[in-house]
Design an enzyme around this catalytic site. Structure first.
Site, PDB file in Angstrom:
ATOM      1  N   ARG A 165       0.829  -1.226   0.000  1.00  0.00           N
ATOM      2  CA  ARG A 165       0.000   0.000   0.000  1.00  0.00           C
ATOM      3  C   ARG A 165       0.853   1.262   0.000  1.00  0.00           C
ATOM      4  O   ARG A 165       0.492   2.265   0.642  1.00  0.00           O
ATOM      5  CB  ARG A 165      -0.960   0.044   1.194  1.00  0.00           C
ATOM      6  CG  ARG A 165      -1.887  -1.095   1.303  1.00  0.00           C
ATOM      7  CD  ARG A 165      -2.927  -1.140   0.177  1.00  0.00           C
ATOM      8  NE  ARG A 165      -3.694  -2.355   0.335  1.00  0.00           N
ATOM      9  CZ  ARG A 165      -3.306  -3.542  -0.172  1.00  0.00           C
ATOM     10  NH1 ARG A 165      -2.223  -3.646  -0.903  1.00  0.00           N
ATOM     11  NH2 ARG A 165      -4.041  -4.604   0.024  1.00  0.00           N
ATOM     12  N   SER A 245     -10.577  -0.972   4.057  1.00  0.00           N
ATOM     13  CA  SER A 245      -9.772  -1.201   5.264  1.00  0.00           C
ATOM     14  C   SER A 245      -9.259   0.139   5.770  1.00  0.00           C
ATOM     15  O   SER A 245      -8.589   0.859   5.026  1.00  0.00           O
ATOM     16  CB  SER A 245      -8.567  -2.091   4.948  1.00  0.00           C
ATOM     17  OG  SER A 245      -9.027  -3.312   4.451  1.00  0.00           O
ATOM     18  N   GLU A 342      -4.636   3.443   6.550  1.00  0.00           N
ATOM     19  CA  GLU A 342      -4.442   3.314   5.100  1.00  0.00           C
ATOM     20  C   GLU A 342      -5.198   4.476   4.421  1.00  0.00           C
ATOM     21  O   GLU A 342      -4.792   4.983   3.384  1.00  0.00           O
ATOM     22  CB  GLU A 342      -5.023   1.960   4.655  1.00  0.00           C
ATOM     23  CG  GLU A 342      -4.824   1.620   3.202  1.00  0.00           C
ATOM     24  CD  GLU A 342      -5.327   0.217   2.875  1.00  0.00           C
ATOM     25  OE1 GLU A 342      -5.093  -0.725   3.658  1.00  0.00           O
ATOM     26  OE2 GLU A 342      -5.965   0.065   1.823  1.00  0.00           O
TER      27      GLU A 342
HETATM   28  C1  LIG Z   1     -15.644  -1.038   0.080  1.00  0.00           C
HETATM   29  C2  LIG Z   1     -14.181  -0.757  -0.185  1.00  0.00           C
HETATM   30  C3  LIG Z   1     -13.316  -1.819  -0.359  1.00  0.00           C
HETATM   31  C4  LIG Z   1     -11.944  -1.589  -0.602  1.00  0.00           C
HETATM   32  N1  LIG Z   1     -11.133  -2.662  -0.796  1.00  0.00           N
HETATM   33  C5  LIG Z   1      -9.822  -2.458  -1.057  1.00  0.00           C
HETATM   34  C6  LIG Z   1      -8.943  -3.563  -1.303  1.00  0.00           C
HETATM   35  O1  LIG Z   1      -9.357  -4.726  -1.320  1.00  0.00           O
HETATM   36  N2  LIG Z   1      -7.626  -3.290  -1.533  1.00  0.00           N
HETATM   37  C7  LIG Z   1      -7.152  -2.017  -1.551  1.00  0.00           C
HETATM   38  O2  LIG Z   1      -5.938  -1.830  -1.795  1.00  0.00           O
HETATM   39  N3  LIG Z   1      -7.952  -0.960  -1.336  1.00  0.00           N
HETATM   40  C8  LIG Z   1      -9.264  -1.139  -1.092  1.00  0.00           C
HETATM   41  N4  LIG Z   1     -10.083  -0.067  -0.867  1.00  0.00           N
HETATM   42  C9  LIG Z   1      -9.506   1.283  -0.821  1.00  0.00           C
HETATM   43  C10 LIG Z   1      -9.510   2.012  -2.181  1.00  0.00           C
HETATM   44  O3  LIG Z   1     -10.532   1.508  -2.992  1.00  0.00           O
HETATM   45  C11 LIG Z   1      -8.166   1.901  -2.899  1.00  0.00           C
HETATM   46  O4  LIG Z   1      -7.130   2.421  -2.116  1.00  0.00           O
HETATM   47  C12 LIG Z   1      -8.201   2.615  -4.249  1.00  0.00           C
HETATM   48  O5  LIG Z   1      -7.093   2.210  -5.012  1.00  0.00           O
HETATM   49  C13 LIG Z   1      -8.181   4.137  -4.131  1.00  0.00           C
HETATM   50  O6  LIG Z   1      -8.429   4.661  -5.433  1.00  0.00           O
HETATM   51  P1  LIG Z   1      -9.215   6.020  -5.650  1.00  0.00           P
HETATM   52  O7  LIG Z   1      -9.200   6.318  -7.091  1.00  0.00           O
HETATM   53  O8  LIG Z   1     -10.534   5.976  -5.002  1.00  0.00           O
HETATM   54  O9  LIG Z   1      -8.261   7.027  -4.896  1.00  0.00           O
HETATM   55  P2  LIG Z   1      -8.691   8.265  -3.980  1.00  0.00           P
HETATM   56  O10 LIG Z   1      -9.317   7.755  -2.727  1.00  0.00           O
HETATM   57  O11 LIG Z   1      -9.418   9.271  -4.760  1.00  0.00           O
HETATM   58  O12 LIG Z   1      -7.236   8.829  -3.627  1.00  0.00           O
HETATM   59  C14 LIG Z   1      -6.292   8.061  -2.914  1.00  0.00           C
HETATM   60  C15 LIG Z   1      -4.946   8.788  -2.961  1.00  0.00           C
HETATM   61  O13 LIG Z   1      -4.471   8.796  -4.292  1.00  0.00           O
HETATM   62  C16 LIG Z   1      -4.317  10.146  -4.774  1.00  0.00           C
HETATM   63  N5  LIG Z   1      -4.746  10.108  -6.176  1.00  0.00           N
HETATM   64  C17 LIG Z   1      -5.901   9.655  -6.682  1.00  0.00           C
HETATM   65  N6  LIG Z   1      -5.883   9.704  -8.027  1.00  0.00           N
HETATM   66  C18 LIG Z   1      -4.673  10.213  -8.368  1.00  0.00           C
HETATM   67  C19 LIG Z   1      -4.037  10.506  -9.604  1.00  0.00           C
HETATM   68  N7  LIG Z   1      -4.629  10.301 -10.778  1.00  0.00           N
HETATM   69  N8  LIG Z   1      -2.785  11.023  -9.569  1.00  0.00           N
HETATM   70  C20 LIG Z   1      -2.145  11.262  -8.401  1.00  0.00           C
HETATM   71  N9  LIG Z   1      -2.706  11.013  -7.199  1.00  0.00           N
HETATM   72  C21 LIG Z   1      -3.950  10.487  -7.191  1.00  0.00           C
HETATM   73  C22 LIG Z   1      -5.206  10.988  -3.882  1.00  0.00           C
HETATM   74  O14 LIG Z   1      -4.739  12.311  -3.811  1.00  0.00           O
HETATM   75  C23 LIG Z   1      -5.039  10.253  -2.559  1.00  0.00           C
HETATM   76  O15 LIG Z   1      -3.822  10.622  -1.967  1.00  0.00           O
HETATM   77  C24 LIG Z   1     -11.454  -0.261  -0.656  1.00  0.00           C
HETATM   78  C25 LIG Z   1     -12.332   0.816  -0.499  1.00  0.00           C
HETATM   79  C26 LIG Z   1     -13.684   0.570  -0.275  1.00  0.00           C
HETATM   80  C27 LIG Z   1     -14.623   1.727  -0.137  1.00  0.00           C
END
Ligand SMILES: Cc1cc2nc3c(=O)[nH]c(=O)nc-3n(C[C@H](O)[C@H](O)[C@H](O)COP(=O)(O)OP(=O)(O)OC[C@H]3O[C@@H](n4cnc5c(N)ncnc54)[C@H](O)[C@@H]3O)c2cc1C
Length: 347
Positions: A165, A245, A342
């Protein structure tokens, strides 16, 4: 094209379902749009990049700076007639959509990541992972806009410092510096079934699986099994808001593990990593520290997976942050282990 909105409501752009707003919202399509924002000085003032908002907590409900978010959800295939096709995805493409496209094309590499919410760009920052696989296993190159220089460059995934992560994009010295605009995945036509997570084998209907049976599986079958396992354990963000998580699984040395046993009189659940350290189950620690039924305002722990903090009913960002602090404090007191979030706090 850039769409700019002032005092924007971004509640629906996050998965916690907690009321959130920001000073300005910039939605963009291309790297040239980012260059234009750079010329306007947008990156010299406070800003954050938003992907699918599935790993963020807006603690105060309002972020006064600018929120930058991509609308590029394009998909471009290269070498589809080869054994190892490349799939280039725009940063805004839902990671699960990329997983689905690969599995439907009979290509291996993303099936274990099925169902992880959020965008390809966010997954690249967090090195999203599940069921024995990580984003970094399949990514080969990232297209990255440097907000200091205003230039876009290609970055090999191997240079992105990927770990559990984590990535160079999360290093304090890079905080917010790079905006990922596209990711190229290298997929595989020859079977690459990753069944290292036991629950997955069981979900496929096997107690033990032979190499022969594993080699007959398809990426679509694994995707279906992954989605079924996730459905049983994790809240659907459309029904109970969360960011998945909330804490990372802590990694401790063998000596620290013995100290935890002495302190608590219990043998924490976890698994040994190749370097001899032990990755503990944060969910187990939280459960055994007696946190399962804790609540704060509208925030609670998800019953079937206490590692997930949910917006059970009208929670505020502060409710979730207070609950997370209480969970951390109890785990530290019971086991002497510090939990690291996380989820990223936005203030
Ligand atoms: C129900 C649920 C289940 C989940 N299960 C998992 C799992 O199994 N495994 C796991 O690893 N995670 C899980 N997650 C967490 C999450 O989905 C992941 O971490 C996901 O990869 C985050 O992506 P996002 O686009 O939503 O990022 P965001 O939440 O929008 O951003 C996360 C970080 O990335 C940065 N960011 C986003 N996009 C960019 C970009 N294009 N360029 C630069 N920086 C950027 C943001 O500034 C922030 O710092 C889960 C979440 C939920 C709600």
């Amino acid at each position: 094209m850039i769409k700019q909105s002032e005092n924007a409501d971004i509640t629906s752009l996050t998965t916690f379902g907690i009321t959130a707003g920001c000073g300005s919202l910039f939605e963009y399509d291309t790297d040239s749009d980012l260059a234009a924002l750079h010329s306007q000085g947008v990156f010299r003032r406070p800003y954050i990049t938003l992907g699918g908002g599935s790993n963020l907590l807006f603690v105060n409900g309002f972020y006064p700076g600018a929120v930058i978010t991509s609308r590029n959800d394009s998909v471009t295939w290269r070498g589809l007639d080869t054994d190892f096709p490349l799939m280039e995805c725009g940063a805004a493409l839902q990671l699960d959509r990329a997983c689905s496209l690969a599995a439907e094309a009979g290509l291996w590499g993303l099936e274990n990541l099925s169902g992880i919410p959020g965008s390809v760009g966010g997954a690249a920052v967090q090195n999203a992972g599940a069921y024995g696989a990580e984003f970094a296993d399949a990514a080969v190159t990232l297209k990255v806009f440097d907000t200091r220089t205003g230039q876009t460059a290609e970055m090999p995934a191997a240079n992105c410092g990927y770990g559990y992560r984590t990535s160079i994009f999360k290093a304090p010295e890079n905080s917010g510096r790079y905006i990922i605009t596209a990711v190229t995945f290298r997929l595989s036509r020859p079977c690459r079934a990753n069944l290292s997570y036991r629950g997955l084998t069981e979900a496929l209907g096997y107690d033990e699986i032979t190499a022969e049976a594993a080699s007959a599986l398809t990426p679509r079958q694994i995707r279906t099994a992954v989605l079924a396992v996730r459905d049983r354990k994790l809240p659907d963000p459309s029904k109970a808001g969360s960011a998945g998580s909330f804490f990372k699984n802590p990694v401790v040395s063998a000596d620290e593990y013995q100290q935890i046993i002495c302190l608590s009189g219990m043998e924490p659940s976890g698994h040994r990593l190749p370097d001899g350290s032990i990755k503990l189950s944060a969910a187990w620690l939280i459960d055994k520290a007696g946190c399962k039924t804790l609540t704060c305002g509208g925030a609670a722990l998800w019953p079937s997976q206490p590692l997930v903090l949910v917006n059970a009913s009208g929670a505020t960002g502060a409710d979730v942050a207070t609950l997370a602090a209480e969970v951390s404090a109890r785990v530290r007191q019971r086991f002497g282990v510090t939990l690291t979030p996380e989820v990223i706090y936005i203030r």
